[in-house]
Design an enzyme around this catalytic site. Structure first.
Site, short mmCIF file in Angstrom:
data_model
loop_
_atom_site.label_atom_id
_atom_site.label_comp_id
_atom_site.label_asym_id
_atom_site.label_seq_id
_atom_site.Cartn_x
_atom_site.Cartn_y
_atom_site.Cartn_z
N HIS A 1 31.18 48.77 44.29
CA HIS A 1 30.12 47.91 43.78
C HIS A 1 29.05 47.69 44.86
O HIS A 1 29.22 48.07 46.02
CB HIS A 1 30.66 46.56 43.26
CG HIS A 1 31.05 45.58 44.32
ND1 HIS A 1 31.29 44.25 44.06
CD2 HIS A 1 31.23 45.72 45.66
CE1 HIS A 1 31.60 43.62 45.16
NE2 HIS A 1 31.58 44.48 46.15
N CYS B 1 28.17 43.55 51.45
CA CYS B 1 28.31 43.87 50.02
C CYS B 1 26.97 44.26 49.39
O CYS B 1 26.92 44.67 48.24
CB CYS B 1 28.96 42.71 49.27
SG CYS B 1 30.76 42.73 49.38
N HIS C 1 30.19 50.30 48.17
CA HIS C 1 31.43 50.29 48.95
C HIS C 1 32.54 49.91 47.99
O HIS C 1 32.29 49.39 46.90
CB HIS C 1 31.33 49.26 50.10
CG HIS C 1 31.14 47.88 49.58
ND1 HIS C 1 29.92 47.38 49.21
CD2 HIS C 1 32.03 46.90 49.31
CE1 HIS C 1 30.07 46.16 48.75
NE2 HIS C 1 31.34 45.84 48.79
N HIS D 1 36.47 48.28 46.82
CA HIS D 1 37.50 47.27 47.02
C HIS D 1 38.76 47.69 46.27
O HIS D 1 38.68 48.37 45.25
CB HIS D 1 37.06 45.91 46.47
CG HIS D 1 35.98 45.26 47.26
ND1 HIS D 1 36.20 44.65 48.47
CD2 HIS D 1 34.65 45.13 47.01
CE1 HIS D 1 35.06 44.16 48.93
NE2 HIS D 1 34.09 44.44 48.06
N ASP E 1 38.86 51.09 36.62
CA ASP E 1 39.53 51.77 37.73
C ASP E 1 38.79 53.05 38.14
O ASP E 1 38.43 53.86 37.28
CB ASP E 1 40.98 52.09 37.34
CG ASP E 1 41.79 52.57 38.53
OD1 ASP E 1 41.53 52.12 39.67
OD2 ASP E 1 42.71 53.40 38.32
N HIS E 2 38.56 53.18 39.43
CA HIS E 2 37.86 54.33 40.01
C HIS E 2 36.44 54.47 39.48
O HIS E 2 35.91 55.58 39.38
CB HIS E 2 38.66 55.63 39.81
CG HIS E 2 39.84 55.73 40.72
ND1 HIS E 2 40.95 54.94 40.59
CD2 HIS E 2 40.06 56.52 41.81
CE1 HIS E 2 41.82 55.24 41.55
NE2 HIS E 2 41.30 56.19 42.31
N GLU F 1 39.78 40.21 45.48
CA GLU F 1 38.86 41.26 45.93
C GLU F 1 39.32 41.80 47.28
O GLU F 1 39.19 42.99 47.56
CB GLU F 1 37.44 40.71 46.03
CG GLU F 1 36.40 41.79 46.27
CD GLU F 1 34.99 41.25 46.14
OE1 GLU F 1 34.36 41.50 45.10
OE2 GLU F 1 34.54 40.56 47.06
NI NI Z 1 32.06 44.00 48.12
#
Ligand code: NI
Length: 139
Positions: A18, A37, A43, A45, A83-84, A128
């Site tokens: 995200h 972020c 990047h 998580h 997911d992914h 997160e």
């Molecule tokens: Ni982040």
């Protein structure tokens, strides 16, 4: 018949990328608000999702909810969606919604609430990072 409420938990996991960014603010303000972020190239998580379903025991099964059924619902409607994925680019819910942990958990709540019978209470915890997590709804 036992009408006491009991909570059943299912823990799931997904990876997603995200970027936190508010397009109505300038770059410097975004950087200041969201730090790393806000990195333009995204990047990832490793999210941990804990789904709590509360209800009374089903007389026939002794379950509140069959965890296989719960797990399948989460898999189909949440994990397949997130997911992914790059949350900003790949997931319609976040097209105009900043994918903070707070917004992600509320989106997941809306998705799961629609799939679960009204007799169940639903509460979610979303990690997160190991140290940063959110809970929704709050009593
Ligand atoms: Ni982040």
């Amino acid at each position: 018949m036992n009408q006491k409420k009991i909570a059943v938990f299912r823990k799931e996991h997904f990876n997603a990328a995200h970027r936190l960014h508010n397009p109505s603010l300038d770059d410097a303000t975004n950087k200041q608000l969201f730090g790393k972020c806000n990195n333009p190239n995204y990047h990832g998580h490793n999210y941990e999702l804990i789904v709590r379903v509360t209800g009374v025991l089903d007389e026939q099964t002794g379950y509140v909810i069959d965890t296989k059924i719960l797990s399948d619902i989460i898999k189909t409607y949440v994990l397949e969606e997130l997911d992914h994925k790059n949350l900003n680019l790949d997931v319609a819910h976040f097209k105009n919604l900043n994918p903070t942990a707070e917004n992600i958990v509320m989106v997941i709540y809306d998705i799961l609430r629609k799939q679960l019978d009204n007799r169940y209470e639903l509460k979610l915890t979303l990690y997160e990072t190991e140290r940063n997590f959110v809970e929704f709804p709050v009593e």
